[in-house]
Design a protein around this motif. Structure first.
Motif, PDB file in Angstrom:
ATOM      1  N   LEU A  71      28.730 -30.352   8.585  1.00 55.54           N
ATOM      2  CA  LEU A  71      27.737 -31.239   7.976  1.00 55.54           C
ATOM      3  C   LEU A  71      27.768 -32.643   8.599  1.00 55.54           C
ATOM      4  O   LEU A  71      27.044 -33.523   8.182  1.00 55.54           O
ATOM      5  CB  LEU A  71      27.988 -31.345   6.460  1.00 55.54           C
ATOM      6  N   ILE A  73      26.797 -35.157  11.023  1.00 59.08           N
ATOM      7  CA  ILE A  73      25.697 -35.326  11.984  1.00 59.08           C
ATOM      8  C   ILE A  73      26.181 -35.973  13.283  1.00 59.08           C
ATOM      9  O   ILE A  73      25.857 -35.522  14.385  1.00 59.08           O
ATOM     10  CB  ILE A  73      24.574 -36.174  11.340  1.00 59.08           C
ATOM     11  N   LEU A  95      23.088 -28.206   8.145  1.00 54.48           N
ATOM     12  CA  LEU A  95      22.163 -29.287   8.493  1.00 54.48           C
ATOM     13  C   LEU A  95      20.738 -28.786   8.737  1.00 54.48           C
ATOM     14  O   LEU A  95      19.881 -29.544   9.223  1.00 54.48           O
ATOM     15  CB  LEU A  95      22.668 -30.011   9.752  1.00 54.48           C
ATOM     16  N   GLU A  97      18.169 -28.130   6.930  1.00 54.44           N
ATOM     17  CA  GLU A  97      17.019 -28.768   6.271  1.00 54.44           C
ATOM     18  C   GLU A  97      17.308 -30.233   6.014  1.00 54.44           C
ATOM     19  O   GLU A  97      16.847 -30.814   5.029  1.00 54.44           O
ATOM     20  CB  GLU A  97      16.698 -28.019   4.975  1.00 54.44           C
ATOM     21  N   ASN A  98      18.091 -30.791   6.926  1.00 58.45           N
ATOM     22  CA  ASN A  98      18.469 -32.186   6.796  1.00 58.45           C
ATOM     23  C   ASN A  98      17.559 -33.020   7.706  1.00 58.45           C
ATOM     24  O   ASN A  98      17.670 -32.996   8.927  1.00 58.45           O
ATOM     25  CB  ASN A  98      19.944 -32.326   7.207  1.00 58.45           C
ATOM     26  N   PHE A 101      19.138 -35.351  10.166  1.00 55.46           N
ATOM     27  CA  PHE A 101      19.683 -34.698  11.353  1.00 55.46           C
ATOM     28  C   PHE A 101      18.561 -34.378  12.338  1.00 55.46           C
ATOM     29  O   PHE A 101      18.677 -34.599  13.540  1.00 55.46           O
ATOM     30  CB  PHE A 101      20.437 -33.418  10.961  1.00 55.46           C
ATOM     31  N   SER A 117      10.858 -33.631  11.591  1.00 54.31           N
ATOM     32  CA  SER A 117      11.571 -34.211  10.450  1.00 54.31           C
ATOM     33  C   SER A 117      10.607 -34.569   9.327  1.00 54.31           C
ATOM     34  O   SER A 117      10.948 -34.470   8.143  1.00 54.31           O
ATOM     35  CB  SER A 117      12.354 -35.443  10.905  1.00 54.31           C
ATOM     36  N   GLU A 121      11.004 -33.642   5.392  1.00 52.98           N
ATOM     37  CA  GLU A 121      10.964 -34.664   4.345  1.00 52.98           C
ATOM     38  C   GLU A 121       9.884 -34.360   3.319  1.00 52.98           C
ATOM     39  O   GLU A 121      10.089 -34.497   2.118  1.00 52.98           O
ATOM     40  CB  GLU A 121      10.708 -36.043   4.975  1.00 52.98           C
ATOM     41  N   ALA A 124      11.200 -31.817   0.962  1.00 51.85           N
ATOM     42  CA  ALA A 124      12.496 -32.020   0.322  1.00 51.85           C
ATOM     43  C   ALA A 124      12.354 -32.322  -1.159  1.00 51.85           C
ATOM     44  O   ALA A 124      13.115 -31.833  -1.979  1.00 51.85           O
ATOM     45  CB  ALA A 124      13.260 -33.130   1.040  1.00 51.85           C
TER      46      ALA A 124
END
Lengths: 696, 532
Positions: A71, A73, A95, A97-98, A101, A117, A121, A124
């Motif tokens: 996890l 980054i 990571l 669905e981060n 990252f 990204s 977002e 999320a």
């Protein structure tokens, strides 16, 4: 849905796989097929894991916990830059669905194999996601954000009971509560908020209508940088335990052609609404009347993607890589067809009967039949250590067949024949579900494992088979002993000139102890003839003249062969071939009639240091989350003294009696094995030490 | 060469022989069952109620799983006033991969008290341990001497303690697992052993119990203070290990043996995976006639006993009443001397002596298979030097130093018993088939000789010879000799190490050969082999 423009194609020259276990291997596998060099990352616990060996290069992420390894980054980016990787595949979980990252990759000039990204977002926040979907014309369940228990009650009156309270940033069932009436609103709200804060750092909650007997149906979508978004049909993942899927299939037995078209259309609309690129999954809840509502978008490759691959013939990872490189979706993806039926089962290291407690330990053997229509994606092999640090999924087994019935049969048969030794798995439960009439009729909804007690559903060998297996375990152990004799190696086994020479072995399994008595027979012993069994039972199978009784009942007629790892037992004229493996005092027995696992009860109990009375033992392996009392404290019986965390679950360990807390042997963060002594509570009376001598 | 059998296992003679052997075995089995009964159901139950294991249960738990246990002299004291079995179980078992002599009292028979037959059995077991270098494990629970028989017991019983410590001096470890009473003289069993393990609240090891102490000194003391496991483990130090209960005691005993770092001193078998005989040992029951006057070919026995039925016969064409040659059993090379056609003539005496010397020259154990009526009598043979020729064989067997194993298959009469290594010649092991007979001569011959002597005596004195009385006397003597030469009678007196099922011969000899391999196997040296 083809858009104008699009990105230039930039081939991926080296791929970092930012994950572990079966998904890391699976990504490496496709990369290898496409001649893309790969880089693995690994924690210290995974240094010897198969995914590390199979990649071309590997980078160590010092530490063991997910937070300091998979996890992290910065370390992940460092690994990619150090090895010259040009792209990063995040797999699922960790990571994947981060958004931070994904953005960090973008900023570092690395291709992130996933959506932009911004799309991550956008999805999320479940509340925000839903609003966007509703705006795009995707059917959604009406919901409302709630800030208090009163607001929950108000929402219930408006939307109707029951309600589901959910964490806005949650997942995996945490921060989620079903509320049946206004009376339960306060408790559910507080519990959900507490979990949401501790798990996700954000206590935002919302409520929505709770669909009774829903099915979980999701649609695989794919978008490219050229504006194309397609769907690759639905998957049904309704068989869940504790909100985690264990059996998934494609297509759904509840979806007909017109529903499929409607679902696909809604999913494509949802993806298009957020400019989706790459592989994604739009999850819906499907009610009894065929109405479906948007749940969420998973912006990653799903665990269960192989069922889609099995029925479409596509390689979704290859598609991800192509799309990430800027290529348009190939024609086969745009015109995919459903061919046949595929079902996936997830093998977990867990104790179903103990409420799905995760299990740790060493995998001694891991053999699952694989073949043309049987795919096994696994992260472990013989010798792998299953720890409590990561997800307890060992493997996915996927069966494909022209019909659903055959796929189910093929899968349950493969699971039955699998040899899984060393750690307890949910295999019996999977077999039980796959062979259940309701499942076979397609009557699957997310309440399946609430209606059917998982422990009772777990396929267990019949009592007669258990006895047969116990006998086989004992005879295999005996054959091993005979083969390694250092004195009198040529003397007939267990020979006696006086007396009967029965030898008793007590095995135990979850059903309790089982006693097996055996004796070798020879000339001069009742009912036997011939010295054919004489000589050591070495590698060559020997026909053994042996009498066996289990629980006092004579069991076996003839033993045509007995070796340390295979025993043939003949009973009522039918020969049963059973394979046996002993690891220390544990026997794992596999045969066509099922699998059994026994622990030998020692002939002699070692009077080792017994556990002092008043000890608190760890009920499962895990890490210590909190210690709630200090030495010297007066404690009452049943008082929670230690909280353990294991696999996303918290377990309270309570005082076995009233008294004074004498010792606390662990501190928060400590990793403990099952059965470890956590603390000791002295007797309330304050008398001398308990249990001196023989009672222990 | 490979032996070829010429008996017909489907013929009437075979069937009759087999039937007779099965009857003998059934009679033997019934006596063995009596021995296993111990003191009877009531005493066994009482013993169990006290939470204790029976003697043979202790042994089953002590020996390694799936290994053999060869019990010795199970019918000791048969035909006497004492309980058959002699209130003690002895034998050879494998404990923690070490062959040991086990000596276990049976507390259900008169509290495990020792009588003159128990004593003989124990001393024989200790002798076996000494000759073959086998560690000894005593499983002790005995009330001591059977007091009414103390006159025949007390003085010779001292040898037990002497033997135990002499074994220790020879480097042969001794272990005492004390499950119960081990008092007065019995206290010296744990006292003289290298290791003692006492069971908590069960072992009682003291010279004098509470009543005796009260009488002697006026002191009040209880069992535990005088001889409990806790006291001996923590105060006197007599107990080396404190056992929580019987299984724990056996566990510790196994651990003690494991820690002995034991090594056998013999050369070991030539193969651990020998070829089985080519003929079924089951057929041994059809080889021997119930009528010992009917001879049988010992090669038929060897074909069902030795590895691969392979027998390298020595001097097959000379002295053919004694079959000699080399073979192997369970991989151990052996020299075999086996009687054929009963009588030993001059050639057989010389052949036997020569073969024994050959076996000594190459350090090879000897197996004697008895079925002899003795050395030949008569003018021709005496004049040819029968006494000297018999003496050669007896000389050779007496001074041979390789291990000897004897099996009395049929008759073993007269000096033939000596030349074939009967009990007095100290074979390492001697086993008997159930139909065997051992005596100075056959019952009819002995009665007939007595009758002739009486008739000559009457004639010499000029007395009339009472024919009726002679006939009555002959049959009485015949019956007496028949009874006294019976295998049960001989085994009851410890003249052998037990009666065995003929079908077990290979296994029993295999275990015996493995046991004798504990000690070095070395033949007598000094002269070359005399060509006689």
């Amino acid at each position: 849905m083809s858009g104008a423009g699009g990105r230039a194609v930039t081939p991926i020259t080296k791929l970092l796989v930012a994950n572990r276990g079966e998904i890391a291997r699976r990504v490496v596998h496709t990369a290898r097929r496409l001649s893309i060099p790969t880089v693995a990352v690994h924690s210290d616990a995974d240094a010897g894991a198969p995914h590390v060996r199979e990649a071309d290069e590997a980078v160590r992420l010092p530490g063991v916990s997910a937070a300091e390894t998979y996890l992290d980054i910065d370390r992940m980016l460092g690994a990619a830059l150090a090895t010259g990787a040009t792209a990063v595949h995040p797999g699922y979980g960790f990571l994947s669905e981060n958004a931070a990252f994904a953005r960090a990759c973008e900023d570092a000039g690395l291709v992130f194999i996933g959506p932009p990204s911004a799309a991550i977002e956008a999805m999320a926040s479940k509340v925000a996601a839903k609003q966007r979907m509703a705006a795009a014309g995707v059917p959604v369940l009406e919901s409302a954000e709630v800030d208090s228990a009163e607001e929950v009650a108000t929402a219930g009156r408006r939307l109707g009971w029951p309600l589901l309270v959910k964490a806005a940033f949650g997942g995996g069932g945490r921060g989620m509560r079903v509320v049946a009436s206004a009376a339960e609103a306060a408790a559910a709200f507080e519990a959900a908020r507490g979990e949401a804060v501790s798990a996700f750092g954000d206590g935002t909650l919302f409520v929505e209508r709770f669909v009774v007997s829903p099915r979980h149906v999701e649609v695989q979508v794919f978008g490219d940088h050229h504006g194309t978004v397609v769907h690759l049909f639905e998957r049904e993942c309704s068989i869940q335990r504790r909100y985690q899927k264990i059996i998934e299939e494609c297509p759904s037995p509840a979806v007909d052609e017109s529903l499929r078209e409607a679902l696909g259309k809604a999913a494509v609309a949802a993806a298009a609404a957020i400019g989706y690129v790459g592989a994604g999954t739009v999850e819906f809840v499907l009610d009894r009347d065929g109405q479906f509502f948007f749940l969420e978008v998973n912006t990653r490759l799903q665990v269960e993607h192989p069922v889609t691959e099995a029925v479409t013939g596509l390689d979704l990872v290859a598609l991800q890589l192509a799309v990430a490189a800027g290529e348009p979706l190939p024609p086969e993806a745009r015109t995919a067809e459903l061919r046949g039926h595929a079902i996936e089962a997830r093998l977990y290291a867990e104790d179903v009967a103990a409420g799905f407690l995760p299990v740790s330990g060493t995998v001694e053997r891991f053999e699952v039949p694989a073949g043309l229509d049987l795919r096994v994606d696994r992260g472990v092999e013989a010798g792998s250590v299953v720890s409590t640090y990561y997800d307890a999924m060992l493997a996915k087994v996927i069966a494909r067949a022209p019909t659903r019935a055959l796929a189910a049969r093929r899968l349950s048969d493969a699971l039955r024949r699998a040899r899984l030794h060393g750690v307890t798995t949910n295999r019996d439960l999977l077999v039980g579900v796959l062979e259940h009439p309701e499942f076979l009729e397609g009557r699957t909804d997310t309440g399946f494992l609430d209606r059917h007690d998982p422990a009772a559903l777990s396929h267990r060998p019949a009592a007669g088979v258990r006895r047969l297996h116990a006998a086989a375990a004992v005879l295999a152990a005996s054959a091993a002993r005979l083969g390694s004799r250092t004195v009198q190696p040529a003397v007939p086994p267990g020979w006696r000139n006086v007396g009967e020479g029965w030898q008793s072995t007590v095995l135990a399994d979850t059903d309790g102890p089982i006693e097996v008595a055996h004796r070798y027979a020879g000339p001069g012993r009742a009912g036997t003839a011939g010295e054919g069994f004489a000589g050591p039972a070495t590698a060559a199978p020997v026909e053994v003249t042996v009498e066996v009784t289990v629980e006092g009942e004579r069991l076996v007629g003839r033993v045509p062969a007995a070796t340390p790892d295979e025993v043939v037992l003949e009973r009522d004229g039918v020969a049963h071939r059973v394979v046996v493996a002993w690891y220390g005092s544990e026997a794992w027995v596999d045969g066509p009639l099922g699998a059994s696992r026994f622990t030998e009860v020692p002939r002699f109990a070692e009077p080792g240091p017994a556990v002092a009375a008043g000890s608190l033992l760890a009920p499962m392996p895990g890490s210590v989350a909190r210690v709630l009392a200090a030495p010297g404290d007066r404690v009452s019986e049943g008082q929670v003294l230690v909280v353990l965390e294991a696999m996303k679950m918290e377990h309270s360990v309570r005082s076995p009696r009233a008294g004074t807390l004498d010792q606390v042997l662990v501190s928060p963060g400590a990793q403990v094995e099952a059965g470890a002594v956590l603390a000791v509570v002295g007797a309330a009376s304050g008398g001398g030490p308990d249990g001196d001598g023989e009672a222990e | 060469m490979i032996l070829h059998s010429s008996i017909d296992p489907h013929g009437p003679e075979f069937a009759a022989n087999r039937q007779a052997q099965l009857e003998l075995l059934a009679a033997h089995e019934a006596q063995v069952a009596l021995a296993c009964e111990g003191g009877g159901a009531a005493y066994r139950e009482r013993h169990r109620r006290r939470g204790r294991l029976l003697t043979r249960e202790r042994i089953e738990l002590l020996v390694d799983r799936d290994t053999a246990f060869l019990e010795l002299s199970p019918l000791a004291a048969w035909g006497t006033d004492f309980h058959v079995g002699g209130s003690v179980v002895t034998g050879i078992g494998v404990v923690s991969e070490v062959e040991c002599v086990l000596i276990a009292h049976d507390p259900t028979v008169r509290g495990g008290a020792m009588n003159p037959y128990s004593l003989r059995k124990i001393l024989r077991a200790l002798e076996i341990a000494r000759c073959n270098r086998l560690p000894v494990v005593n499983l002790v629970e005995s009330g001591g001497a059977d007091l009414p028989t103390q006159a025949d017991l007390f003085v010779p019983a001292g040898q037990i303690f002497r033997d135990l410590t002499q074994l220790s001096a020879l480097g042969i470890p001794t272990v005492a697992l004390v499950f119960g009473n081990s008092t007065a003289g019995g206290a010296y069993v744990p006292g003289m052993c290298d290791y003692a393990v006492l069971v908590d609240r069960a072992a009682k090891v003291f010279l004098g119990g509470p009543p005796l102490v009260k009488m002697a000194t006026g002191e009040d003391a209880d069992d535990e203070e005088l001889g409990g496991a806790a006291m001996h483990s923590r105060v006197s130090g007599l107990s080396d290990y404190f056992a929580l209960d019987e299984p724990d005691c056996i566990r510790i005993g196994r651990q003690v043996v494991e820690s002995l770092n034991w090594r056998k001193l013999g050369p070991g078998p030539r193969t651990a995976d020998p070829e089985a005989p080519r003929y079924d040992p089951e057929e041994l029951l059809g080889v021997v006639s119930a009528d010992l006057r009917v001879p049988f070919d010992p090669r038929e026995v060897l074909a069902r006993v030795v590895d691969g039925s392979a027998f390298d016969e020595y001097k097959p064409e000379w002295g053919s009443s004694l079959v000699t040659g080399f073979a192997s059993i369970h991989g151990y090379p052996v020299g075999v001397l086996a009687n054929a056609r009963g009588v030993l003539f001059n050639e057989e005496g010389k052949k036997g002596a020569e073969f024994i010397l050959l076996a000594n020259q190459v350090d090879t154990p000897l197996v004697f298979l008895h079925n002899t009526t003795g050395y030949m009598v008569g003018r021709q043979y005496e004049q040819a030097g029968m006494v000297k020729d018999g003496a050669k064989m007896i000389n050779a067997v007496a001074n041979s130093s390789v291990p000897h194993l004897s099996v009395i298959m049929g008759a073993s009469y007269g000096a033939g018993n000596y030349g074939m290594c009967g009990r007095a010649y100290d074979p390492r092991f001697l086993f008997t088939w159930p139909g065997a007979k051992v005596a100075v001569m056959g019952p009819q011959q002995l009665a007939g000789v007595l009758s002739i002597v009486a008739r000559q005596s009457a004639e010499a004195a000029g007395r009339p010879f009472d024919e009726a009385a002679d006939a009555e006397g002959r049959s009485r003597v015949e019956a007496q000799i028949e009874r006294e030469s019976h295998a049960f009678f001989m085994t009851g007196r410890l003249y052998d190490d037990g009666i065995i099922d003929p079908r077990h011969t290979r296994t029993v000899l295999g275990i015996a050969l493995s046991a004798v391999d504990g000690a070095p196997v070395a033949g007598r040296r000094g002269f070359g082999v005399f060509r006689m």
